[in-house]
Design a protein around this motif. Structure first.
Motif, PDB file in Angstrom:
ATOM      1  N   ALA A   6      -6.668  11.339 -11.455  1.00  0.00           N
ATOM      2  CA  ALA A   6      -7.081  12.648 -10.944  1.00  0.00           C
ATOM      3  C   ALA A   6      -8.146  12.483  -9.865  1.00  0.00           C
ATOM      4  O   ALA A   6      -8.101  13.132  -8.816  1.00  0.00           O
ATOM      5  CB  ALA A   6      -7.601  13.521 -12.079  1.00  0.00           C
ATOM      6  N   TYR A   7      -9.087  11.584 -10.097  1.00  0.00           N
ATOM      7  CA  TYR A   7     -10.132  11.362  -9.110  1.00  0.00           C
ATOM      8  C   TYR A   7      -9.591  10.661  -7.865  1.00  0.00           C
ATOM      9  O   TYR A   7     -10.057  10.917  -6.752  1.00  0.00           O
ATOM     10  CB  TYR A   7     -11.309  10.603  -9.731  1.00  0.00           C
ATOM     11  N   GLU A   8      -8.595   9.818  -8.040  1.00  0.00           N
ATOM     12  CA  GLU A   8      -7.959   9.195  -6.875  1.00  0.00           C
ATOM     13  C   GLU A   8      -7.308  10.267  -6.002  1.00  0.00           C
ATOM     14  O   GLU A   8      -7.325  10.179  -4.779  1.00  0.00           O
ATOM     15  CB  GLU A   8      -6.935   8.141  -7.309  1.00  0.00           C
ATOM     16  N   GLU A   9      -6.733  11.281  -6.630  1.00  0.00           N
ATOM     17  CA  GLU A   9      -6.152  12.406  -5.883  1.00  0.00           C
ATOM     18  C   GLU A   9      -7.223  13.101  -5.056  1.00  0.00           C
ATOM     19  O   GLU A   9      -7.016  13.426  -3.891  1.00  0.00           O
ATOM     20  CB  GLU A   9      -5.501  13.391  -6.856  1.00  0.00           C
ATOM     21  N   LEU A  10      -8.390  13.340  -5.669  1.00  0.00           N
ATOM     22  CA  LEU A  10      -9.487  13.969  -4.932  1.00  0.00           C
ATOM     23  C   LEU A  10      -9.937  13.087  -3.774  1.00  0.00           C
ATOM     24  O   LEU A  10     -10.257  13.588  -2.694  1.00  0.00           O
ATOM     25  CB  LEU A  10     -10.670  14.248  -5.858  1.00  0.00           C
ATOM     26  N   LYS A  11      -9.949  11.786  -3.999  1.00  0.00           N
ATOM     27  CA  LYS A  11     -10.362  10.864  -2.936  1.00  0.00           C
ATOM     28  C   LYS A  11      -9.442  11.012  -1.729  1.00  0.00           C
ATOM     29  O   LYS A  11      -9.904  11.072  -0.590  1.00  0.00           O
ATOM     30  CB  LYS A  11     -10.352   9.419  -3.449  1.00  0.00           C
ATOM     31  N   LYS A  12      -8.141  11.111  -1.981  1.00  0.00           N
ATOM     32  CA  LYS A  12      -7.191  11.284  -0.876  1.00  0.00           C
ATOM     33  C   LYS A  12      -7.466  12.570  -0.109  1.00  0.00           C
ATOM     34  O   LYS A  12      -7.330  12.623   1.108  1.00  0.00           O
ATOM     35  CB  LYS A  12      -5.752  11.331  -1.403  1.00  0.00           C
ATOM     36  N   ARG A  13      -7.861  13.616  -0.832  1.00  0.00           N
ATOM     37  CA  ARG A  13      -8.061  14.914  -0.199  1.00  0.00           C
ATOM     38  C   ARG A  13      -9.361  15.007   0.590  1.00  0.00           C
ATOM     39  O   ARG A  13      -9.421  15.685   1.602  1.00  0.00           O
ATOM     40  CB  ARG A  13      -8.042  16.038  -1.234  1.00  0.00           C
ATOM     41  N   TYR A  14     -10.435  14.378   0.088  1.00  0.00           N
ATOM     42  CA  TYR A  14     -11.752  14.653   0.641  1.00  0.00           C
ATOM     43  C   TYR A  14     -12.465  13.485   1.307  1.00  0.00           C
ATOM     44  O   TYR A  14     -13.502  13.692   1.919  1.00  0.00           O
ATOM     45  CB  TYR A  14     -12.658  15.253  -0.450  1.00  0.00           C
ATOM     46  N   CYS A  15     -11.962  12.276   1.212  1.00  0.00           N
ATOM     47  CA  CYS A  15     -12.636  11.141   1.842  1.00  0.00           C
ATOM     48  C   CYS A  15     -12.024  10.889   3.217  1.00  0.00           C
ATOM     49  O   CYS A  15     -10.845  10.575   3.327  1.00  0.00           O
ATOM     50  CB  CYS A  15     -12.525   9.891   0.976  1.00  0.00           C
ATOM     51  N   ASN A  16     -12.865  11.026   4.242  1.00  0.00           N
ATOM     52  CA  ASN A  16     -12.377  10.865   5.603  1.00  0.00           C
ATOM     53  C   ASN A  16     -12.886   9.601   6.286  1.00  0.00           C
ATOM     54  O   ASN A  16     -12.340   9.200   7.303  1.00  0.00           O
ATOM     55  CB  ASN A  16     -12.774  12.085   6.447  1.00  0.00           C
ATOM     56  N   THR A  17     -13.949   9.008   5.735  1.00  0.00           N
ATOM     57  CA  THR A  17     -14.517   7.813   6.363  1.00  0.00           C
ATOM     58  C   THR A  17     -14.568   6.675   5.350  1.00  0.00           C
ATOM     59  O   THR A  17     -14.489   6.892   4.145  1.00  0.00           O
ATOM     60  CB  THR A  17     -15.950   8.077   6.867  1.00  0.00           C
ATOM     61  N   ALA A  18     -14.733   5.460   5.852  1.00  0.00           N
ATOM     62  CA  ALA A  18     -14.842   4.288   4.980  1.00  0.00           C
ATOM     63  C   ALA A  18     -16.065   4.407   4.071  1.00  0.00           C
ATOM     64  O   ALA A  18     -16.015   4.014   2.906  1.00  0.00           O
ATOM     65  CB  ALA A  18     -14.918   3.013   5.820  1.00  0.00           C
ATOM     66  N   ALA A  19     -17.150   4.970   4.575  1.00  0.00           N
ATOM     67  CA  ALA A  19     -18.364   5.133   3.760  1.00  0.00           C
ATOM     68  C   ALA A  19     -18.119   6.116   2.612  1.00  0.00           C
ATOM     69  O   ALA A  19     -18.576   5.888   1.487  1.00  0.00           O
ATOM     70  CB  ALA A  19     -19.526   5.612   4.630  1.00  0.00           C
ATOM     71  N   GLU A  20     -17.388   7.197   2.884  1.00  0.00           N
ATOM     72  CA  GLU A  20     -17.076   8.161   1.831  1.00  0.00           C
ATOM     73  C   GLU A  20     -16.189   7.531   0.765  1.00  0.00           C
ATOM     74  O   GLU A  20     -16.388   7.742  -0.427  1.00  0.00           O
ATOM     75  CB  GLU A  20     -16.395   9.401   2.419  1.00  0.00           C
ATOM     76  N   VAL A  21     -15.204   6.740   1.197  1.00  0.00           N
ATOM     77  CA  VAL A  21     -14.321   6.057   0.250  1.00  0.00           C
ATOM     78  C   VAL A  21     -15.125   5.095  -0.614  1.00  0.00           C
ATOM     79  O   VAL A  21     -14.954   5.046  -1.834  1.00  0.00           O
ATOM     80  CB  VAL A  21     -13.175   5.328   0.982  1.00  0.00           C
ATOM     81  N   ALA A  22     -16.039   4.333   0.002  1.00  0.00           N
ATOM     82  CA  ALA A  22     -16.858   3.369  -0.747  1.00  0.00           C
ATOM     83  C   ALA A  22     -17.737   4.087  -1.765  1.00  0.00           C
ATOM     84  O   ALA A  22     -17.856   3.640  -2.915  1.00  0.00           O
ATOM     85  CB  ALA A  22     -17.711   2.550   0.218  1.00  0.00           C
ATOM     86  N   SER A  23     -18.346   5.204  -1.373  1.00  0.00           N
ATOM     87  CA  SER A  23     -19.191   5.971  -2.288  1.00  0.00           C
ATOM     88  C   SER A  23     -18.357   6.514  -3.442  1.00  0.00           C
ATOM     89  O   SER A  23     -18.754   6.437  -4.607  1.00  0.00           O
ATOM     90  CB  SER A  23     -19.867   7.116  -1.533  1.00  0.00           C
ATOM     91  N   PHE A  24     -17.206   7.033  -3.115  1.00  0.00           N
ATOM     92  CA  PHE A  24     -16.303   7.587  -4.118  1.00  0.00           C
ATOM     93  C   PHE A  24     -15.904   6.506  -5.117  1.00  0.00           C
ATOM     94  O   PHE A  24     -15.975   6.688  -6.331  1.00  0.00           O
ATOM     95  CB  PHE A  24     -15.071   8.152  -3.407  1.00  0.00           C
ATOM     96  N   ASP A  25     -15.491   5.343  -4.597  1.00  0.00           N
ATOM     97  CA  ASP A  25     -15.066   4.234  -5.460  1.00  0.00           C
ATOM     98  C   ASP A  25     -16.199   3.745  -6.353  1.00  0.00           C
ATOM     99  O   ASP A  25     -15.979   3.371  -7.498  1.00  0.00           O
ATOM    100  CB  ASP A  25     -14.514   3.076  -4.614  1.00  0.00           C
ATOM    101  N   ARG A  26     -17.447   3.743  -5.837  1.00  0.00           N
ATOM    102  CA  ARG A  26     -18.590   3.323  -6.640  1.00  0.00           C
ATOM    103  C   ARG A  26     -18.769   4.262  -7.837  1.00  0.00           C
ATOM    104  O   ARG A  26     -18.977   3.819  -8.962  1.00  0.00           O
ATOM    105  CB  ARG A  26     -19.868   3.285  -5.795  1.00  0.00           C
ATOM    106  N   HIS A  27     -18.651   5.564  -7.608  1.00  0.00           N
ATOM    107  CA  HIS A  27     -18.788   6.533  -8.701  1.00  0.00           C
ATOM    108  C   HIS A  27     -17.684   6.336  -9.738  1.00  0.00           C
ATOM    109  O   HIS A  27     -17.927   6.422 -10.940  1.00  0.00           O
ATOM    110  CB  HIS A  27     -18.748   7.968  -8.176  1.00  0.00           C
ATOM    111  N   ILE A  28     -16.468   6.070  -9.279  1.00  0.00           N
ATOM    112  CA  ILE A  28     -15.365   5.848 -10.219  1.00  0.00           C
ATOM    113  C   ILE A  28     -15.628   4.584 -11.035  1.00  0.00           C
ATOM    114  O   ILE A  28     -15.477   4.575 -12.254  1.00  0.00           O
ATOM    115  CB  ILE A  28     -14.008   5.768  -9.485  1.00  0.00           C
ATOM    116  N   ALA A  29     -16.054   3.499 -10.374  1.00  0.00           N
ATOM    117  CA  ALA A  29     -16.312   2.231 -11.069  1.00  0.00           C
ATOM    118  C   ALA A  29     -17.454   2.375 -12.074  1.00  0.00           C
ATOM    119  O   ALA A  29     -17.393   1.821 -13.171  1.00  0.00           O
ATOM    120  CB  ALA A  29     -16.634   1.139 -10.057  1.00  0.00           C
TER     121      ALA A  29
END
Length: 171
Positions: free
Chosen positions: A27-50
């Motif tokens: 579910a959170y991966e789905e949100l990442k696809k929708r709202y992460c537009n930059t590499a920094a946003e993806v990295a921050s998102f992945d850190r929260h998931i981890a």
């Protein structure tokens, strides 16, 4: 047997979209696809998931969705799933009997793989689809119940009053 399904629902300019996922992480991966537009946003998102810091992640996604004007929710749903059949031949016989006895095209439909739930006595329940016409649902277009005797033409009392007032203004 219980099954947990995670849903992501977004109210966007294109309407309401819902996706279902078998795990919270999906579910959170789905949100990442929708709202992460930059590499920094993806990295921050992945850190929260981890880290499993989903509350912080939801705050971040909430800010991102506010910026885009989308509204979303992530929810878990626990479903009481049917146990696997111990006698597929008997289940098929129950399905066939249910179709023969109760199926009525467009009103009551029974899938060829419908769930069969064996009872403690001599029988079983067979899952079926039952058609319900929108006119039979006691809800106004606004979502309020319309079966309290206050409204008319399928409207609740509040909407009926507004319709009457609008009609009076025309006259």
């Amino acid at each position: 047997m219980n099954l947990t399904v995670w849903t992501v629902t977004s109210d966007t300019d294109n309407g309401v979209e819902t996706t279902a996922h078998g795990a919270e992480r999906e579910a959170y991966e789905e949100l990442k696809k929708r709202y992460c537009n930059t590499a920094a946003e993806v990295a921050s998102f992945d850190r929260h998931i981890a880290d499993g810091t989903f509350a912080e992640l939801m705050d971040w996604v909430s800010q991102a969705s506010d910026a885009t004007g989308d509204h979303f929710s992530v929810r878990s749903h626990t479903i009481d799933a049917a146990e696997p059949s111990v006698d597929p031949v008997l289940d098929e016989a129950y399905r066939e009997a249910a179709i023969s006895e109760y199926a009525d095209e467009g009103r009551i439909e029974i899938d060829s793989n419908a769930v069969v739930s064996h009872g403690d006595d001599n029988g079983a329940y067979v899952a079926a689809w039952v058609w319900v016409d929108r006119d039979d649902v006691p809800l106004c277009a606004c979502g309020a119940r319309n079966d309290d005797g206050e409204g008319f033409d399928g409207m609740c009392g509040v909407c009926a009053d507004k319709a009457e007032a609008a009609e009076a203004l025309k006259d």
